[in-house]
Motif scaffolding. Structure first.
Motif, short mmCIF file in Angstrom:
data_model
loop_
_atom_site.label_atom_id
_atom_site.label_comp_id
_atom_site.label_asym_id
_atom_site.label_seq_id
_atom_site.Cartn_x
_atom_site.Cartn_y
_atom_site.Cartn_z
N ASN A 33 0.84 -1.21 0.00
CA ASN A 33 0.00 0.00 0.00
C ASN A 33 0.87 1.25 0.00
N SER A 34 0.34 2.29 -0.64
CA SER A 34 1.09 3.54 -0.80
C SER A 34 0.55 4.63 0.09
N ALA A 35 1.44 5.37 0.76
CA ALA A 35 1.04 6.54 1.53
C ALA A 35 0.92 7.76 0.62
N VAL A 36 1.63 7.75 -0.51
CA VAL A 36 1.63 8.88 -1.43
C VAL A 36 0.37 8.88 -2.31
N VAL A 37 0.01 7.71 -2.86
CA VAL A 37 -1.20 7.55 -3.66
C VAL A 37 -1.94 6.34 -3.09
N PRO A 38 -2.74 6.55 -2.01
CA PRO A 38 -3.36 5.42 -1.30
C PRO A 38 -4.26 4.53 -2.15
N SER A 39 -4.86 5.05 -3.20
CA SER A 39 -5.77 4.23 -4.01
C SER A 39 -5.04 3.37 -5.04
N ALA A 40 -3.76 3.60 -5.24
CA ALA A 40 -3.00 2.86 -6.25
C ALA A 40 -2.80 1.40 -5.84
N GLU A 41 -2.97 0.53 -6.83
CA GLU A 41 -2.74 -0.90 -6.64
C GLU A 41 -1.92 -1.40 -7.82
N GLY A 42 -0.98 -2.29 -7.56
CA GLY A 42 -0.17 -2.77 -8.66
C GLY A 42 0.34 -4.18 -8.44
N THR A 43 0.65 -4.83 -9.56
CA THR A 43 1.23 -6.17 -9.54
C THR A 43 2.35 -6.25 -10.57
N ILE A 44 3.26 -7.16 -10.31
CA ILE A 44 4.34 -7.46 -11.26
C ILE A 44 4.35 -8.97 -11.43
N THR A 45 4.38 -9.41 -12.67
CA THR A 45 4.54 -10.83 -12.97
C THR A 45 5.93 -11.01 -13.56
N ILE A 46 6.69 -11.93 -12.97
CA ILE A 46 8.06 -12.20 -13.41
C ILE A 46 8.14 -13.65 -13.86
N LYS A 47 8.68 -13.83 -15.05
CA LYS A 47 8.82 -15.17 -15.59
C LYS A 47 10.22 -15.30 -16.18
N LYS A 48 10.93 -16.35 -15.77
CA LYS A 48 12.27 -16.59 -16.31
C LYS A 48 12.13 -17.31 -17.64
N GLY A 49 12.71 -16.72 -18.68
CA GLY A 49 12.62 -17.29 -20.02
C GLY A 49 13.63 -18.39 -20.26
N LYS A 50 13.50 -19.04 -21.41
CA LYS A 50 14.41 -20.13 -21.78
C LYS A 50 15.85 -19.66 -21.91
N ASN A 55 11.41 -11.94 -17.80
CA ASN A 55 10.34 -11.19 -18.44
C ASN A 55 9.51 -10.52 -17.34
N ILE A 56 9.39 -9.22 -17.40
CA ILE A 56 8.74 -8.44 -16.34
C ILE A 56 7.51 -7.76 -16.94
N ASP A 57 6.37 -7.98 -16.30
CA ASP A 57 5.10 -7.41 -16.74
C ASP A 57 4.46 -6.71 -15.55
N LEU A 58 4.43 -5.38 -15.61
CA LEU A 58 3.94 -4.57 -14.49
C LEU A 58 2.60 -3.93 -14.86
N ASP A 59 1.64 -3.98 -13.96
CA ASP A 59 0.33 -3.33 -14.14
C ASP A 59 -0.01 -2.56 -12.87
N VAL A 60 -0.43 -1.29 -13.05
CA VAL A 60 -0.83 -0.45 -11.92
C VAL A 60 -2.18 0.19 -12.25
N LYS A 61 -3.06 0.21 -11.27
CA LYS A 61 -4.37 0.85 -11.43
C LYS A 61 -4.50 1.99 -10.42
N ARG A 62 -5.27 2.98 -10.80
CA ARG A 62 -5.61 4.14 -9.96
C ARG A 62 -4.37 4.92 -9.50
N LEU A 63 -3.42 5.06 -10.38
CA LEU A 63 -2.23 5.87 -10.10
C LEU A 63 -2.53 7.29 -10.57
N ALA A 64 -2.53 8.25 -9.66
CA ALA A 64 -2.86 9.63 -10.01
C ALA A 64 -1.85 10.20 -10.99
N GLU A 65 -2.28 11.16 -11.77
CA GLU A 65 -1.35 11.86 -12.66
C GLU A 65 -0.21 12.45 -11.81
N PRO A 66 1.04 12.35 -12.24
CA PRO A 66 2.16 12.83 -11.42
C PRO A 66 2.09 14.34 -11.14
#
Length: 145
Positions: A33-50, A55-66
């Motif tokens: 949880n973020s104190a700067v943008v409390p509504s922001a939620e995010g995940t990262i999926t990491i997969k090791k390739g052959k 491989n890094i896949d990041l998704d964030v929701k409800r991140l306020a405009e900077p």
């Protein structure tokens, strides 16, 4: 009747094994949880390739405009912590809305040859910096791959 039960049991076992194999290949990490943008939620999926890259896949929701932060900033930058190379700037996030929702969302897909030990997102005035600023918006806990 016994044959049908055996087939169902075998199918359930096969499905369970497939789910385990796919989940063992990729690890999904949630940002704290973020104190700067409390509504922001995010995940990262990491997969090791052959080829042993991560491989890094990041998704964030409800991140306020900077620009709406205090003090206002220009851009969000994603940083990856590694044991071999320290902290690295792996890219810039831009916020957007979809045609079906007003919710701001951001994503970043990248590849790294270095094993990540953590990630964090900072609000910056410049996306090209080599060192993170002080405004940490989201952070993961330690990652053990």
């Amino acid at each position: 009747m016994k044959i049908r039960v055996d087939l169902i049991g075998r199918n359930i076992l096969m499905l369970s094994m497939l789910v385990f194999l796919f989940s063992a290949c990729a690890q999904k990490i949630t940002f704290l949880n973020s104190a700067v943008v409390p509504s922001a939620e995010g995940t990262i999926t990491i997969k090791k390739g052959k080829n042993n890259n991560y491989n890094i896949d990041l998704d964030v929701k409800r991140l306020a405009e900077p620009g709406r932060l205090t003090p206002p900033k220009t851009v969000y930058v994603v940083w990856m912590e590694t044991a071999e190379r320290g902290v690295q700037n792996i890219g810039q996030l831009s916020t957007s809305t979809s045609t079906f929702s007003n919710m701001l969302s951001s994503s970043l897909k990248t590849v790294s040859p270095h094993k990540p030990t953590g990630f964090f997102i900072t609000a910056e005035d410049d996306a090209k910096g080599n060192y993170p600023g002080m405004t940490v918006v989201l952070k993961t806990g330690p990652i053990d791959l």
